[in-house]
Design a protein around this motif. Structure first.
Motif, PDB file in Angstrom:
ATOM      1  N   ARG A 264       0.832  -1.208   0.000  1.00 11.43           N
ATOM      2  CA  ARG A 264       0.000   0.000   0.000  1.00 11.43           C
ATOM      3  C   ARG A 264       0.866   1.258   0.000  1.00 11.43           C
ATOM      4  N   SER A 267       2.322   1.641  -3.432  1.00  5.56           N
ATOM      5  CA  SER A 267       1.341   2.126  -4.409  1.00  5.56           C
ATOM      6  C   SER A 267       1.057   3.608  -4.220  1.00  5.56           C
ATOM      7  N   PHE A 279      -8.214  -0.418  -1.482  1.00  5.64           N
ATOM      8  CA  PHE A 279      -7.499  -1.517  -0.854  1.00  5.64           C
ATOM      9  C   PHE A 279      -8.420  -2.503  -0.135  1.00  5.64           C
ATOM     10  N   ASP A 285      -3.423  -7.484  -2.905  1.00  6.45           N
ATOM     11  CA  ASP A 285      -1.964  -7.543  -2.991  1.00  6.45           C
ATOM     12  C   ASP A 285      -1.530  -7.968  -4.389  1.00  6.45           C
ATOM     13  N   ARG A 287      -3.222  -7.727  -7.049  1.00  9.38           N
ATOM     14  CA  ARG A 287      -3.634  -6.709  -8.012  1.00  9.38           C
ATOM     15  C   ARG A 287      -2.632  -5.554  -8.049  1.00  9.38           C
ATOM     16  N   ILE A 288      -2.181  -5.168  -6.874  1.00 17.91           N
ATOM     17  CA  ILE A 288      -1.199  -4.075  -6.820  1.00 17.91           C
ATOM     18  C   ILE A 288       0.102  -4.497  -7.499  1.00 17.91           C
TER      19      ILE A 288
END
Length: 1203
Positions: A264, A267, A279, A285, A287-288
């Motif tokens: 996070r 990102s 989020f 996770d 996806r990020i």
């Protein structure tokens, strides 16, 4: 070097728009005039400062229009730096660029910073010289309209305030340019880290590993123990270079945060995602990570992962494939085991400098002066301590071991505290580590497994400085899995393996380990596991309490020898490590010490009084400085044992024969050292089929005789037994300093696993057996200082040999078979009788070092076949009679060091290889200085035509008449230069362009020939100057820390107004200046710590204040005017053989003052010290000589010797 700007990223996962290459500075120059001087140096300096530079070169341009990458570079750069040499205006491309720069400046508020290189602004304004002529020529070729634009551009830029080379010198000018550019580009970041002590050299080292000018993705791993400054260094680098990347992020404390939390944060920083709802989705996770891969795949990214400790953190935060070329990932960690490749050895290379895409940088403890400065900053808010606190500050800093965390914590704690608090703190620190520091270091310890903790605690309490192998077998006997455990401790930055394969631990980690033991039980020592203080250990074993916890005891250095009873040791059932000095075992020891794996006994008794002693688990036995013999009754209890792996017998001066080894057949290491009466090695040694290491060595005879031992003539050391051939597992055999060993057994050729054979200093050994050729696995052969006069032909069968040392042997000729040693990397022939190098030497295709110093019979020309040594890196022929090097020398393409010192038959050198980094040449027959302008990587250059000849014990004068030295200015990387030419008149020589030069020693008759020095100089030595020195040449030497003046024709040296730029001078030496009468105004040298004046017979005064108008020849000792300008930092004042000296400057009380021959010294109330008549022996008294043996005489001690 690229500097792409940041670009917006959509949250829906769309691809970003293509980026354009973008730069901060556009550097315009005319190649032939400045490329190899100021341009390359300025470009490199800006790159090191983290500035993105486009370096244009008009020689590479074609056509008539500016376009493509060049157009974008000019348009997008913020600062333009045109460099104006004499012929700048002759280049149409330079003029086109300049006109476009002026146009962009008017339109977009760009900055132009002109540099005038060997021209003035008036020249550029077309008022004089070559610029006006060039413009007139262009007008006929390019038309009046175009040329008018160029004229206007030249006049406008010449009107801008710029920098002129002649006003500053090249090094200073480059520094000024970089500073101004940095201020304009990033004013908020300028010098923000100047207050970080000792950071600059570390930053430079990491910046080199970063390789910002190279493509690809790199990982830089900064590793070291906790509190060593890893995060501080990473943060400094991040702030300095982050603006060069499209995206950047610094993730702190990775070890304690979850991957989700870190993703996070990442990102937020690089994807600019701010919506917290984003989020909340399942699987965010992954996806990020997918978004990072897609959106940053073409971007240049800087990412710092601080305090990483697991592999999965790297794979989920910074895979190599996620980022574009030029990206850099900086990792800080205490533990490298998940990053560095696993190795089979535990040597210094266990953590490599480079592995695949990973580059490793080890953070080491601070140097003492930096550590003291950091401590003072926190304790006094100053770089130095008040006078009353200097000594105690030094003591406290030494207790920290140079650990920045400890320095900051303890320094802050003592800020504004009284001297009483300081003294109490120092006492406590010597016993207990600071709690805050300990808490930080404890993190690494808590991550260890049980067995690894036991090894760590053993080292902290008992094994620092011990050899690794004996300790390894002790831990192996305890089932602590030491091979893995030691590797984990090394990778965790908790221990190191240092020189001679010894265990080392930082003082703060040692104290942490001992504090862990102390906390096992604060009050009852018997409930602790390890006792390293002998008095504590003795108190415990003399109690009547059972002490099951104790596993290690140290009982050395006690005031009185103690007889240890069976009752005392019956209360120590867990004891596995015991270190004794003197004393004896008394009583029935049956069933006692059953877990003992290590016994070290100094001054062991020749007869043990215990009965029933059987050390069945003993792995390591060390007996030293004892009177034991071959009949010692301790052999049985110790050696009837399959577990015994290591025996050390050291300084057992009554031992004539070794014991029978047939009952300890699993032995791995046997060391017998300094046992001068040893006559026989028991033939049972041949049964030790698992022995890996055998050392039989003696101290040098002259050392033993100096200690009072004179028994050498009463015995003869025999041959090694022929049974030695049974040692089938032996990998190292050292037989050293054995004067009477005359030959080796033929069976030595049966040691098929032998890798290292050393026979060093066996002076009576005259030949090797032919069987030596059977050692096919041998890697290292040391025959130095033996009586060997020739090698057998079988030497050529040592096909695995890497290193051979034949130095100081009688060898005059190498056998032809030497050419078969194809893997040989190192050959040393120092001091041999070798007459020539064999012509088949070219077959040694892997040879990297050929050392043949002091070979007095080596003469004539080196064979041209030497060019076949394609891997040769070092060639040293010093003090030989070689007269010529072959012209093929320049084909030694890998050669880095060529040393030809005191080769007095050399007259000329051929062309040399271009990769050389070091050249040393001295010869009294030298006819010309070689032109080394093509050796642009040279770091160290030493040339002399007046070497010192040992055979005649004097310096011979050379014959180089008119040297040509203008090529020196092209050696841009040079760091050390020594140029000693006895009778030569140097031509005007400009050294100002040598921006990396740190040390310069030069002899010249007329110093005016040295037109300029580089500001980078730290050490300067001027010798044999025949005419007065013009001091303005020193004006830019602000970095100079040491100045030496020798043989100079000066009557007075006055500092301050003359040498006012020597603000950092710490050491001053004046030698053999026969006309010198006075040294004055030394107080202007605020940082001076050491002053040495030698062999100046007319010198009368050394003063801290400026020179007065009075007669310096006066011998009066009347009270002068007060001298309050003491040299506050001076620690040493030496005045040797200056017979006329009458007055010395006022110095601090702590300063050591030596005047020799000894003179009567009188310190006045106003400061200066007056030198009286010469003292005789009767004047000195016995107390003087006692002090002379203990320490150097301080000034206050002299007062007791005056009449």
């Amino acid at each position: 070097m690229e500097h792409p700007r940041g670009k917006s990223i959509s949250l829906d996962g769309g691809s970003p728009s293509p980026s354009k290459k973008d730069y901060e500075v556009f550097l315009s120059f005319r190649g032939p005039d400045t490329r190899l001087t100021i341009t390359d140096s300025l470009y490199a300096a800006m790159i090191r400062a983290g500035i993105c530079v486009f370096k244009d070169d008009e020689e590479l341009r074609v056509g008539e229009e500016i376009g493509g990458e060049l157009l974008r570079a000019i348009s997008h750069s913020k600062i333009y730096i045109p460099i104006f040499p004499r012929d700048y205006a002759s280049s149409k491309w330079c003029l086109r660029e300049l006109a476009y720069m002026v146009e962009c400046r008017k339109r977009d508020e760009k900055v132009i910073l002109p540099i005038f290189y060997e021209v003035d602004a008036s020249d550029v304004k077309l008022k004089t010289g070559s610029y006006n002529m060039a413009i007139q020529k262009h007008e006929t070729e390019s038309g009046a309209y175009v040329v008018k634009q160029w004229e206007e551009a030249l006049r406008e830029v010449a009107g801008i305030k710029g920098l002129n080379l002649k006003d500053h010198g090249q090094d200073k000018l480059i520094g000024l340019v970089v500073n101004e550019v940095f201020d304009k580009l990033r004013p908020s970041q300028r010098n923000w880290h100047d207050d970080l002590v000792g950071i600059h050299s570390r930053m430079e080292a990491v910046m080199e590993l970063l390789g910002l000018g190279t493509s690809g993705v790199r990982f830089i791993v900064i590793h070291g123990m906790g509190g060593i400054g890893k995060t501080t260094l990473a943060n400094a680098i991040f702030k300095g270079i982050s603006s060069q990347f499209q995206s950047s992020s610094f993730l702190s404390d990775i070890r304690v945060e979850s991957i989700s939390s870190l993703l996070r944060k990442l990102s937020h920083a690089v994807l600019d995602i701010r919506d917290s709802c984003f989020f909340d989705h399942f699987g965010i996770d992954d996806r990020i990570m997918d978004m990072i891969k897609r959106r940053l795949g073409d971007e240049k990214v800087l990412l710092v992962l601080d305090d990483m400790d697991k592999k999965d953190q790297l794979t989920k935060l910074a895979c190599k494939s996620w980022f574009g070329s030029g990206s850099r990932i900086i990792i800080t960690t205490r533990n490298t085991h998940f990053l560095a490749p696993e190795t089979d050895t535990l040597d210094d290379n266990i953590i490599p400098v480079h592995h695949q895409d990973f580059f490793f940088y080890e953070m080491k403890e601070m140097q003492f002066d930096h550590a003291l400065q950091l401590f003072n900053k926190h304790s006094f808010e100053s770089d130095s301590a008040p006078h009353d606190y200097i000594n105690i500050s030094h003591e406290i800093v030494r207790t920290t071991g140079g650990l920045p965390l400890a320095l900051e914590v303890i320094g802050s704690m003592l800020h504004s505290k009284s001297m009483i608090t300081w003294k109490d703190t120092l006492k406590k620190l010597k016993k207990v580590p600071n709690r805050d520091v300990q808490k930080k270091l404890l993190i690494s310890y808590e991550e260890l497994e049980y067995e690894e903790r036991q090894i760590f605690l053993d080292i902290a309490c008992h094994c620092i400085g011990e050899e690794r192998i004996p300790a390894y077998y002790m831990w192996k006997a305890c089932d602590f899995f030491p091979k893995t455990g030691l590797r984990v401790l090394i990778h965790s930055s908790l221990i190191k393996i240092i020189k001679d394969d010894r265990l080392w631990m930082h003082d703060q980690l040692r104290d942490l380990g001992r504090e862990i033991i102390r906390q096992e039980c604060f009050q009852n020592l018997g409930k602790r596991s390890r006792l390293w203080c002998p008095t504590d250990a003795l108190d415990v074993i003399q109690t009547n309490l059972v002490t099951d916890n104790i596993v290690a005891l140290k009982l050395t250095g006690l005031a009185n020898a103690h007889n240890f009873t069976s009752v005392e040791f019956s209360r120590l059932p867990s004891l596995r490590f015991l270190e004794l000095e003197g004393g004896n075992f008394v009583g029935d020891f049956k069933s006692l010490l059953l877990n003992l794996t290590w016994l070290s006994w100094r001054h062991c008794p020749s007869n043990i009084h215990a009965t029933g002693l059987h050390l069945r688990n003993l792995a390591v036995l060390k007996i030293s400085e004892s009177d034991i013999t071959e009949d010692w009754n301790g052999w049985g209890p110790c050696m009837v044992n399959d577990n015994l792996k290591v025996i050390y017998l050291i300084s057992c001066r009554c031992l004539k024969k070794t014991p029978n080894f047939s009952k300890c057949l699993n032995m791995k290491r046997l060391v017998i050292k300094e046992c001068p009466l040893l006559e026989e090695i028991n033939t049972s040694i041949g049964q030790l089929g698992r022995l890996k290491y055998l050392e039989i060595s003696e101290e040098l005879r002259w050392m033993a005789e100096a200690q009072g031992f004179n028994g050498f003539d009463n015995f003869a050391i025999p041959l090694l037994p022929d049974s030695i051939g049974g040692l089938k597992s032996l990998s190292m055999l050292k037989v050293e300093n054995q004067d009477d060993v005359r030959e080796l057994p033929h069976s030595i050729g049966e040691l098929l696993d032998l890798k290292h054979l050393s026979l060093r200093n066996c002076t009576k050994l005259e030949k090797l057996p032919d069987s030596i050729g059977g050692l096919r696995m041998l890697l290292y052969l040391d025959l130095s200082c033996t009586g060997i006069s020739g090698l057998p032909d079988s030497i050529g069968r040592l096909e695995s040999l890497l290193k051979m040392d034949l130095s100081r042997t009688r060898i005059a000729e190498l056998p032809d078979s030497i050419g078969n040693l194809r893997r040989l990397k190192f050959m040393c022939l120092d001091g041999t009788k070798i007459r020539e190098l064999p012509k088949n030497i070219w077959t040694l295709e892997n040879l990297e070092e050929l050392i043949a110093r002091g070979c007095k019979n080596l003469e004539g020309e080196i064979p041209s076949e030497i060019a076949g040594l394609s891997q040769l890196k070092i060639l040293n022929l010093s003090r030989s009679k070689v007269s010529r090097l072959p012209i093929t020398t320049n084909r030694l393409y890998s050669l880095q060091e060529l040393v030809l010192s005191e080769c007095n038959r050399l007259q000329l050198l051929p062309n040399l290889p271009t990769r050389l980094a070091k050249v040393e040449l001295s010869s009294s027959r030298l006819q010309a200085i070689p032109n080394l302008s093509n050796v642009t990587n040279l770091l160290h250059l030493d040339i002399s035509d007046c070497p010192y000849e040992l055979e005649i014990l004097k310096t011979t004068r050379g014959r180089v008449a008119n040297p040509t030295l203008e090529w020196l200015g092209r050696l841009n990387e040079l760091q050390f230069l020594r140029l000693v030419l006895s009778d030569s008149n140097l031509p005007p020589t400009d050294l100002g362009s040598l921006s990396h030069l740190r040390s310069l020693e030069i002899t010249c008759a007329d110093p005016r020939s040295l037109t300029r020095f580089p500001s980078s100089l730290e050490v300067l030595s001027l010798q044999d100057v025949k005419t007065p020195i013009e001091w303005p040449m020193f004006s830019n030497l602000g970095n100079l820390s040491e100045l030496k003046l020798s043989g100079c024709w000066l009557t007075e040296i006055e500092f301050g107004n003359v040498l006012g730029q020597l603000a950092n001078l710490q050491r001053l030496q004046v030698r053999k200046c026969e006309l010198l009468v006075r040294l004055s105004n030394l107080s202007s040298l605020k940082e001076l710590e050491g002053l040495s004046v030698e062999y100046c017979p007319r010198l009368m005064e050394i003063e801290s204040k400026p020179s007065s108008l009075g007669d310096c020849s006066s011998n009066s000792t009347e009270r002068p005017t007060p001298d309050t300008q003491n040299l506050e930092k001076l620690r040493s004042l030496r005045v040797y053989y200056c017979e006329s000296v009458r007055r010395l400057p006022g110095v601090p009380d702590a300063c050591d003052v030596e005047v020799y021959p000894w003179r009567r010294l009188t310190r006045s109330e106003t400061g200066p010290i007056f030198v009286g008549y010469r003292l005789g022996i009767a004047d000195l008294g016995p107390e003087f000589f006692r002090n002379l043996l203990v320490s150097k005489i301080k000034l206050e001690e002299w007062k007791t010797y005056r009449r």
